[in-house]
Write a protein that holds these residues in place. Structure first.
Motif, PDB file in Angstrom:
ATOM      1  N   ALA A  14      32.350 -63.925  16.577  1.00  0.00           N
ATOM      2  CA  ALA A  14      33.290 -64.547  17.519  1.00  0.00           C
ATOM      3  C   ALA A  14      32.863 -65.967  17.916  1.00  0.00           C
ATOM      4  O   ALA A  14      33.694 -66.883  17.959  1.00  0.00           O
ATOM      5  N   GLY A  15      31.589 -66.141  18.214  1.00  0.00           N
ATOM      6  CA  GLY A  15      31.118 -67.429  18.676  1.00  0.00           C
ATOM      7  C   GLY A  15      31.403 -68.574  17.712  1.00  0.00           C
ATOM      8  O   GLY A  15      31.898 -69.631  18.137  1.00  0.00           O
ATOM      9  N   PRO A  16      31.100 -68.420  16.414  1.00  0.00           N
ATOM     10  CA  PRO A  16      31.386 -69.509  15.474  1.00  0.00           C
ATOM     11  C   PRO A  16      32.869 -69.886  15.410  1.00  0.00           C
ATOM     12  O   PRO A  16      33.204 -70.979  14.951  1.00  0.00           O
ATOM     13  N   GLN A  17      33.734 -68.990  15.869  1.00  0.00           N
ATOM     14  CA  GLN A  17      35.170 -69.291  15.880  1.00  0.00           C
ATOM     15  C   GLN A  17      35.669 -69.726  17.259  1.00  0.00           C
ATOM     16  O   GLN A  17      36.870 -69.908  17.450  1.00  0.00           O
ATOM     17  N   ASP A  18      34.735 -69.858  18.205  1.00  0.00           N
ATOM     18  CA  ASP A  18      35.092 -70.225  19.578  1.00  0.00           C
ATOM     19  C   ASP A  18      36.028 -69.190  20.202  1.00  0.00           C
ATOM     20  O   ASP A  18      36.977 -69.520  20.916  1.00  0.00           O
ATOM     21  N   ILE A  19      35.752 -67.908  19.940  1.00  0.00           N
ATOM     22  CA  ILE A  19      36.488 -66.813  20.572  1.00  0.00           C
ATOM     23  C   ILE A  19      35.642 -66.282  21.729  1.00  0.00           C
ATOM     24  O   ILE A  19      34.588 -65.680  21.514  1.00  0.00           O
ATOM     25  N   HIS A  20      36.099 -66.531  22.957  1.00  0.00           N
ATOM     26  CA  HIS A  20      35.343 -66.150  24.144  1.00  0.00           C
ATOM     27  C   HIS A  20      36.025 -65.056  24.955  1.00  0.00           C
ATOM     28  O   HIS A  20      35.349 -64.320  25.674  1.00  0.00           O
TER      29      HIS A  20
END
Length: 402
Positions: A123-129
């Motif tokens: 999620a983080g590498p895709q900026d999904i928070h």
């Protein structure tokens, strides 16, 4: 996501009415699901969205459609990260029929989420928070879920956001039921068409529960006339008790192959004989699975049961059979006689040769036709183009999809 147009940077965002219209268009045509998700993303100020079709336990993705999720990352999600998501175990326990905010409705605090493998590697590498997710439809064998995601800048889904997103859920539920009915009818019609093309034989179609869902008129007449076959409440039973379990096994095996599993070993033949009654061959075959398009409910899998009466006025074109499979004239003759239900010994007696000669030729036939049993040999012949009616109506090849 109101019913009135809202302008952002000079353009109107989709309204709830717009989304509902797009939703039913997609459900009735199997097209436009990605456009629907795009509109959901725009209307809810989100980063991305996905619709997942999962198994009953919601731990395996069987099909999906997504908007603004990188295909490589999505495949990694399907293969592994679906079950590392910190919210998924809790989501399985939540009542279906609504979406939940990962920020306010789950027990995993945001700081703990940031320490998970799921966030660090996926999620983080895709900026999904942040996310909103939920099961909007569930039946005995599948779970349908909608997932919407936001970046850190966009912030979490709060109560007002969830009210807007949950306004779609009743329509998603109706869309799932509508598409299930459409796909079931369309899938059965396609299976009937495929079975009719596969072989010039009377046939029945069975569903995943081994129930008869289509009975071709010639097959109905044959069942009515033959005391060894009984059809009652959509169930076919045999008057030869020891063959009944084998028939059910072959049907279920063929349905599994039609779902895309173990095609090479699926199907088979049952040879029925009884005193005073002419022989009858029952050939069970999987129907080729449909091409994978996204449906909220997948096409149903079917198996075909072809009824082959060796006494009917059909014959094997031995020359074409030899040409198709590289057989010698003698080998083609042996294969053609076996289609009638004769044993190797009976074939030897009929052709005036020794049992050893027939068995040697039969081994060559098996090798060249890539089968290992007489039942498979018969199935390949009678469902292939070398099997013809006496008036010259050609047969059709039965082979797995590419």
């Amino acid at each position: 996501m109101s019913s009135q147009p809202v302008k952002v940077k000079g353009r109107c965002l989709p309204t709830l009415d717009d989304l509902v219209e797009m939703l039913y268009t997609a459900a009735t045509s199997s097209l436009g699901w990605d456009e629907f998700l795009q509109a959901v993303v725009e209307a809810s100020d989100s980063r991305s969205a996905r619709m997942l079709v999962l198994n009953a336990d919601a731990d395996q993705v069987t099909s999906s459609v997504q908007w603004q999720i990188d295909p490589g990352y999505h495949q990694r999600y399907v293969d592994y990260y679906v079950n590392t998501c910190p919210w998924r175990p809790e989501l399985r326990q939540k009542p279906p029929g609504r979406l939940y905010s990962t920020y306010t409705d789950f027990s995993c605090p945001q700081p703990d989420y940031y320490r998970t493998e799921f966030f660090h590697d996926w999620a983080g590498p895709q900026d999904i928070h942040h996310g909103a997710c939920g099961t909007f439809y569930r039946d005995g064998d599948q779970t349908l879920q909608l997932l919407v995601q936001r970046t850190r800048r966009q912030g979490p889904y709060l109560a007002q956001d969830m009210r807007l997103l949950n306004g779609l859920i009743p329509h998603l539920q109706r869309a799932a039921m509508i598409q299930r009915q459409i796909v079931a009818c369309e899938g059965l019609n396609r299976s009937v068409s495929v079975a009719a093309r596969l072989a010039p034989l009377p046939f029945l179609l069975f569903d995943e529960q081994a129930r008869v869902v289509h009975l071709e008129p010639a097959a109905e007449a044959l069942i009515h006339q033959d005391s060894r076959l009984h059809l009652n409440h959509d169930r076919l039973t045999l008057g030869v008790p020891h063959q009944g379990p084998r028939l059910n096994h072959l049907i279920r095996q063929a349905v599994r192959a039609a779902q895309g599993h173990a095609w090479a070993t699926a199907g088979g033949l049952i040879h029925l004989e009884a005193r005073g009654v002419r022989p009858l061959n029952l050939l069970v075959a999987p129907l080729p699975p449909e091409a994978k398009a996204f449906h909220l409910c997948p096409y149903p899998a079917h198996a075909a049961l072809f009824l082959h009466d060796p006494a009917q006025t059909r014959q094997v074109d031995q020359g074409l059979l030899a040409e198709l499979h590289g057989l010698t004239e003698a080998e083609a003759r042996v294969a053609a006689e076996l289609v009638t239900g004769a044993s190797p010994g009976q074939v030897a007696e009929l052709l005036g040769v020794t049992d050893h000669t027939v068995r040697t030729q039969l081994k060559a036939v098996f090798r060249k036709m890539r089968v290992s049993r007489q039942a498979d040999l018969v199935r390949v012949v009678v469902t292939g183009p070398a099997y013809r009616r006496s008036v010259g109506l050609p047969g059709f090849s039965l082979s797995p999809p590419d």
